[in-house]
Motif scaffolding. Structure first.
Motif, PDB file in Angstrom:
ATOM      1  N   ARG A   1       8.035   9.399   1.133  1.00  0.00           N
ATOM      2  CA  ARG A   1       8.479   8.386   2.098  1.00  0.00           C
ATOM      3  C   ARG A   1       7.325   7.984   2.994  1.00  0.00           C
ATOM      4  N   VAL A   2       7.204   6.677   3.223  1.00  0.00           N
ATOM      5  CA  VAL A   2       6.173   6.144   4.118  1.00  0.00           C
ATOM      6  C   VAL A   2       6.838   5.208   5.121  1.00  0.00           C
ATOM      7  N   LEU A   3       6.515   5.391   6.381  1.00  0.00           N
ATOM      8  CA  LEU A   3       6.981   4.511   7.453  1.00  0.00           C
ATOM      9  C   LEU A   3       5.951   3.410   7.660  1.00  0.00           C
ATOM     10  N   VAL A   4       6.381   2.166   7.532  1.00  0.00           N
ATOM     11  CA  VAL A   4       5.510   1.011   7.782  1.00  0.00           C
ATOM     12  C   VAL A   4       6.098   0.234   8.947  1.00  0.00           C
ATOM     13  N   VAL A   5       5.291   0.006   9.979  1.00  0.00           N
ATOM     14  CA  VAL A   5       5.780  -0.715  11.153  1.00  0.00           C
ATOM     15  C   VAL A   5       4.752  -1.754  11.571  1.00  0.00           C
ATOM     16  N   ALA A   6       5.227  -2.909  12.012  1.00  0.00           N
ATOM     17  CA  ALA A   6       4.333  -3.985  12.439  1.00  0.00           C
ATOM     18  C   ALA A   6       4.827  -4.590  13.740  1.00  0.00           C
TER      19      ALA A   6
ATOM     20  N   ILE B   1       0.835  -1.208   0.000  1.00  0.00           N
ATOM     21  CA  ILE B   1       0.000   0.000   0.000  1.00  0.00           C
ATOM     22  C   ILE B   1       0.869   1.256   0.000  1.00  0.00           C
ATOM     23  N   ALA B   2       1.921   1.242   0.791  1.00  0.00           N
ATOM     24  CA  ALA B   2       2.832   2.396   0.823  1.00  0.00           C
ATOM     25  C   ALA B   2       3.402   2.676  -0.558  1.00  0.00           C
ATOM     26  N   GLY B   3       3.801   1.621  -1.251  1.00  0.00           N
ATOM     27  CA  GLY B   3       4.338   1.787  -2.597  1.00  0.00           C
ATOM     28  C   GLY B   3       3.323   2.379  -3.552  1.00  0.00           C
ATOM     29  N   LYS B   4       2.076   1.955  -3.417  1.00  0.00           N
ATOM     30  CA  LYS B   4       1.022   2.483  -4.294  1.00  0.00           C
ATOM     31  C   LYS B   4       0.734   3.953  -3.987  1.00  0.00           C
ATOM     32  N   PHE B   5       0.759   4.318  -2.725  1.00  0.00           N
ATOM     33  CA  PHE B   5       0.611   5.737  -2.354  1.00  0.00           C
ATOM     34  C   PHE B   5       1.693   6.572  -3.044  1.00  0.00           C
ATOM     35  N   ILE B   6       2.922   6.104  -2.959  1.00  0.00           N
ATOM     36  CA  ILE B   6       4.048   6.851  -3.520  1.00  0.00           C
ATOM     37  C   ILE B   6       3.904   6.992  -5.032  1.00  0.00           C
ATOM     38  N   LYS B   7       3.451   5.922  -5.686  1.00  0.00           N
ATOM     39  CA  LYS B   7       3.289   5.969  -7.138  1.00  0.00           C
ATOM     40  C   LYS B   7       2.168   6.912  -7.565  1.00  0.00           C
ATOM     41  N   MET B   8       1.107   6.965  -6.781  1.00  0.00           N
ATOM     42  CA  MET B   8      -0.075   7.732  -7.169  1.00  0.00           C
ATOM     43  C   MET B   8      -0.001   9.201  -6.786  1.00  0.00           C
TER      44      MET B   8
ATOM     45  N   ILE C   1      11.191   1.926   6.012  1.00  0.00           N
ATOM     46  CA  ILE C   1      10.881   3.170   5.296  1.00  0.00           C
ATOM     47  C   ILE C   1      10.867   2.858   3.805  1.00  0.00           C
ATOM     48  N   VAL C   2       9.693   3.038   3.210  1.00  0.00           N
ATOM     49  CA  VAL C   2       9.520   2.853   1.772  1.00  0.00           C
ATOM     50  C   VAL C   2       9.597   4.235   1.137  1.00  0.00           C
ATOM     51  N   GLU C   3      10.397   4.379   0.084  1.00  0.00           N
ATOM     52  CA  GLU C   3      10.567   5.704  -0.498  1.00  0.00           C
ATOM     53  C   GLU C   3      10.610   5.671  -2.019  1.00  0.00           C
ATOM     54  N   ALA C   4      10.350   6.838  -2.598  1.00  0.00           N
ATOM     55  CA  ALA C   4      10.404   6.998  -4.049  1.00  0.00           C
ATOM     56  C   ALA C   4      11.842   7.072  -4.520  1.00  0.00           C
ATOM     57  N   THR C   5      12.068   6.590  -5.728  1.00  0.00           N
ATOM     58  CA  THR C   5      13.371   6.703  -6.364  1.00  0.00           C
ATOM     59  C   THR C   5      13.152   7.046  -7.830  1.00  0.00           C
ATOM     60  N   ASN C   6      14.108   7.710  -8.432  1.00  0.00           N
ATOM     61  CA  ASN C   6      14.008   8.066  -9.845  1.00  0.00           C
ATOM     62  C   ASN C   6      14.317   6.902 -10.774  1.00  0.00           C
TER      63      ASN C   6
ATOM     64  N   ILE D   1       8.233  -2.822  -6.181  1.00  0.00           N
ATOM     65  CA  ILE D   1       7.753  -3.883  -5.299  1.00  0.00           C
ATOM     66  C   ILE D   1       6.453  -4.399  -5.902  1.00  0.00           C
ATOM     67  N   HIS D   2       6.452  -5.639  -6.371  1.00  0.00           N
ATOM     68  CA  HIS D   2       5.270  -6.234  -6.989  1.00  0.00           C
ATOM     69  C   HIS D   2       4.665  -7.245  -6.020  1.00  0.00           C
ATOM     70  N   THR D   3       3.363  -7.221  -5.897  1.00  0.00           N
ATOM     71  CA  THR D   3       2.681  -8.063  -4.910  1.00  0.00           C
ATOM     72  C   THR D   3       1.435  -8.705  -5.520  1.00  0.00           C
ATOM     73  N   ARG D   4       1.224  -9.964  -5.172  1.00  0.00           N
ATOM     74  CA  ARG D   4       0.001 -10.675  -5.585  1.00  0.00           C
ATOM     75  C   ARG D   4      -0.660 -11.277  -4.348  1.00  0.00           C
ATOM     76  N   TYR D   5      -1.988 -11.307  -4.365  1.00  0.00           N
ATOM     77  CA  TYR D   5      -2.768 -11.859  -3.262  1.00  0.00           C
ATOM     78  C   TYR D   5      -3.672 -12.970  -3.788  1.00  0.00           C
ATOM     79  N   TRP D   6      -3.991 -13.920  -2.922  1.00  0.00           N
ATOM     80  CA  TRP D   6      -5.061 -14.857  -3.222  1.00  0.00           C
ATOM     81  C   TRP D   6      -5.676 -15.321  -1.909  1.00  0.00           C
ATOM     82  N   ASN D   7      -6.984 -15.665  -1.985  1.00  0.00           N
ATOM     83  CA  ASN D   7      -7.769 -15.988  -0.790  1.00  0.00           C
ATOM     84  C   ASN D   7      -8.411 -17.352  -0.932  1.00  0.00           C
TER      85      ASN D   7
END
Length: 329
Positions: free
Chosen positions: A146-151, A133-140, A178-183, A189-195
């Motif tokens: 920069r987004v901080l993700v903590v678990a 999700i952080a990566g998608k925020f940065i792209k959009m 810390i996920v951040e934008a780069t030029n 980061i590619h992600t796939r889900y299945w349920n």
């Protein structure tokens, strides 16, 4: 025309409590056949040796762990709260239902007033999902850099010793990234889900729902866990192969495979199904126990510490959450 942004992990940090419990701590609580069963579960199935656990009486909880890990990754990168555009905290054992733990982390790191802050409750796939999700925020959003993700999870608050698998399985730690934008648009980061959903009604937390817990003070906060039961391993291999194919890479291109640490047995089954060579495997469940949402990124953290990966390497992350949900990144 705006150039396409790339995504990268700037850095990663782990924080764990000081208290360590080895297998003997748990064996001392059982007798006879239960002791033999506990020993077999911990050593042969879960692959445990020791794990870090919180001391609630000392004020330790998922929030305090999250704050400590967040401060650690900021210090490690030389950044401050004012450099962070958003905060995502992933946990199913949040210390508070409201306000969000992300907002509390924001306060502790003195974040910017316009930073977005929200919690993500996605069980054991939480951190992988949060980073996605952080990566998608940065792209959009051009203004999100920069987004901080903590678990962090604190499952020892839930288990009873009568539930041997549950009680001996988990450890506690927080992981912050810390996920951040780069030029460099090639970095992503590619992600796939299945349920699957076969167990979504069988293992709810709380076991009888929030309403029942509020109405009935005798209703304990618990759920039941079976580490290898119902896991759709037959679906994992084709989904992993698909994400590799979509990104024009092969299994041979992957430097290290970070998979769920729920049990050593599960990890070995995944590795064997994919024919992953020993030098590309990592297991940290014997040191940390099962830390839930962040376990695969603690694997990455340890791999970096050991010098087994470096920037530019391909990393494959696979994990699952009860429900059943699966994610590969």
């Amino acid at each position: 025309m705006k150039s396409k942004r790339g995504i990268q992990i700037r850095d990663i940090a782990v924080y764990h409590p000081n208290t360590v419990r080895d297998n003997q701590y748990y064996l001392n609580q059982y007798e006879d056949k239960e002791r033999e069963l506990a020993k077999s579960v911990m050593e042969e199935i879960l692959g445990r040796d020791r794990r870090y656990v919180i001391e609630p009486g000392n004020g330790e909880n998922s929030l305090s762990l999250s704050i400590a890990a967040s401060k650690a990754v900021l210090e490690k990168t030389g950044l401050s709260g004012s450099d962070i555009d958003g905060i995502i905290v992933c946990s199913i054992t949040a210390e508070y239902m409201s306000p969000t733990q992300a907002l509390m982390v924001h306060n502790e790191i003195q974040g910017r007033v316009d930073a977005f802050c929200f919690d993500l409750r996605a069980a054991c796939i939480g951190m992988v999902s949060g980073i996605d999700i952080a990566g998608k925020f940065i792209k959009m959003q051009e203004n999100t850099k920069r987004v901080l993700v903590v678990a962090a999870e604190c499952m020892s608050l839930i288990w009873k010793k009568e539930d041997i698998v549950d009680y001996t399985c988990f450890g506690e730690a927080a992981c912050a990234v810390i996920v951040e934008a780069t030029n460099d648009s090639s970095k992503d980061i590619h992600t796939r889900y299945w349920n699957d959903n076969r167990t979504s009604e069988l293992i709810p937390l709380p076991k009888k729902g929030l309403t029942e817990r509020v109405l009935n003070s005798d209703c304990v906060l618990e759920f039941e866990l079976s580490p290898s039961e119902s896991i759709s391993l037959e679906r994992c291999k084709p989904e992993i192969q698909r994400i590799l194919r979509d990104n024009h890479i092969t299994l041979d291109d992957i430097k290290i495979f970070c998979v769920s640490q729920l049990s050593k047995q599960l990890g070995e089954e995944i590795y064997e199904a994919l024919a992953v060579p020993m030098e590309k495997r990592i297991y940290i469940g014997d040191k940390y126990g099962y830390t839930g949402a962040n376990c695969t990124y603690i694997c990455l953290y340890e791999a970096i510490k050991q010098g087994r990966v470096e920037r530019g390497d391909y990393i494959l992350i696979w994990t699952m959450g009860y429900g059943d949900q699966y994610v590969v990144s």
